[in-house]
Write an enzyme that holds these catalytic residues in place. Sequence first.
Site, PDB file in Angstrom:
ATOM      1  N   SER A 176       0.826  -1.210   0.000  1.00 42.91           N
ATOM      2  CA  SER A 176       0.000   0.000   0.000  1.00 42.91           C
ATOM      3  C   SER A 176       0.857   1.256   0.000  1.00 42.91           C
ATOM      4  O   SER A 176       1.982   1.272   0.500  1.00 42.91           O
ATOM      5  CB  SER A 176      -0.920   0.013   1.220  1.00 42.91           C
ATOM      6  OG  SER A 176      -1.685  -1.160   1.283  1.00 42.91           O
TER       7      SER A 176
HETATM    8  N1  SAH Z   1      -1.661  -3.513   3.178  1.00 41.76           N
HETATM    9  C1  SAH Z   1      -0.812  -4.438   2.468  1.00 41.76           C
HETATM   10  C2  SAH Z   1      -1.114  -4.516   0.990  1.00 41.76           C
HETATM   11  C3  SAH Z   1      -2.459  -4.910   0.706  1.00 41.76           C
HETATM   12  S1  SAH Z   1      -2.778  -5.293  -0.971  1.00 41.76           S
HETATM   13  C4  SAH Z   1       0.615  -4.029   2.613  1.00 41.76           C
HETATM   14  O1  SAH Z   1       0.896  -3.071   3.310  1.00 41.76           O
HETATM   15  O2  SAH Z   1       1.453  -4.690   2.007  1.00 41.76           O
HETATM   16  C5  SAH Z   1      -4.283  -6.150  -0.628  1.00 41.76           C
HETATM   17  C6  SAH Z   1      -4.099  -7.557  -0.166  1.00 41.76           C
HETATM   18  O3  SAH Z   1      -5.396  -8.072   0.092  1.00 41.76           O
HETATM   19  C7  SAH Z   1      -3.469  -8.473  -1.193  1.00 41.76           C
HETATM   20  O4  SAH Z   1      -2.339  -9.092  -0.651  1.00 41.76           O
HETATM   21  C8  SAH Z   1      -4.574  -9.493  -1.504  1.00 41.76           C
HETATM   22  O5  SAH Z   1      -4.091 -10.798  -1.734  1.00 41.76           O
HETATM   23  C9  SAH Z   1      -5.395  -9.437  -0.231  1.00 41.76           C
HETATM   24  N2  SAH Z   1      -6.779  -9.912  -0.368  1.00 41.76           N
HETATM   25  C10 SAH Z   1      -7.646  -9.715  -1.390  1.00 41.76           C
HETATM   26  N3  SAH Z   1      -8.827 -10.293  -1.120  1.00 41.76           N
HETATM   27  C11 SAH Z   1      -8.710 -10.864   0.104  1.00 41.76           C
HETATM   28  C12 SAH Z   1      -9.598 -11.634   0.927  1.00 41.76           C
HETATM   29  N4  SAH Z   1     -10.854 -11.927   0.563  1.00 41.76           N
HETATM   30  N5  SAH Z   1      -9.134 -12.070   2.129  1.00 41.76           N
HETATM   31  C13 SAH Z   1      -7.865 -11.803   2.527  1.00 41.76           C
HETATM   32  N6  SAH Z   1      -6.986 -11.089   1.795  1.00 41.76           N
HETATM   33  C14 SAH Z   1      -7.401 -10.628   0.597  1.00 41.76           C
END
Ligand code: SAH
Length: 220
Positions: free
Chosen positions: A70
């Site tokens: 993010s």
């Molecule tokens: N905040 C994180 C980045 C998030 S990107 C950081 O700082 O690195 C969003 C993430 O949400 C991705 O890794 C994706 O795989 C995950 N994601 C998407 N749908 C999801 C779900 N239903 N349950 C859990 N994780 C999910």
Amino acid sequence: MADLRLAGIGMTSARTRDRLVQRLREQGIQSLEVLERIRNVPRHIFVDEALASRAYEDTALPIGFGQTISQPYIVARMTATLLESGPLHNVLEIGTGCGYQSAVLAPLVGKLYSMERIEPLLRRAKAHLRELGIRNVRFRHGDGSRGWKTHAPYDGILVAAAPLTVPDALLEQLKVGGRLLVPVGPEGRQELMRYTRRELRVERESLGPVAFVPLLSGVG
Ligand code: SAH
């Protein structure tokens, strides 16, 4: 060696991080504890070595599996918004990714529960938090749209991927007075929403447009 890796040199040094903090301040992030976390968390260890020199730019960067770490501004903003409601004993995070948001948030809350659907990312996140000596996070591989009932209800829930509509399970797992921060909507038309659970109803506010990867169902 380990200390040098965390401290960073050149484009990952303290000076470079200070510039990022200054930029976030200018963009309206006021919480000193959040700015301090942004300064202290070595974002460069969360990305591929080839991208390390860009780690303190205020942008999302690829972390593999079609996902991104993010953007610092959004991490700071979501963290600061969550903290506004007072002390947070337990928080649920959906979308651990590489663990950067978890590392910023964890020391500011009692206990953090974090869910991710892509297992290799979760493994990487665990390793990063261990390296940083952060110990109050429990991780789970699974579909976060169902929440994590065992530790519910939560003071706060933070979602780092956008569903088309808010999953009911997440609203149900909030304490009275608890808050859910979640980007909602299709790509290109998402809004950051804040839901506050009250005794007999749920309050809903929009905090403006944002851009997140989609919340997917099932596990990856
Ligand atoms: N905040 C994180 C980045 C998030 S990107 C950081 O700082 O690195 C969003 C993430 O949400 C991705 O890794 C994706 O795989 C995950 N994601 C998407 N749908 C999801 C779900 N239903 N349950 C859990 N994780 C999910």
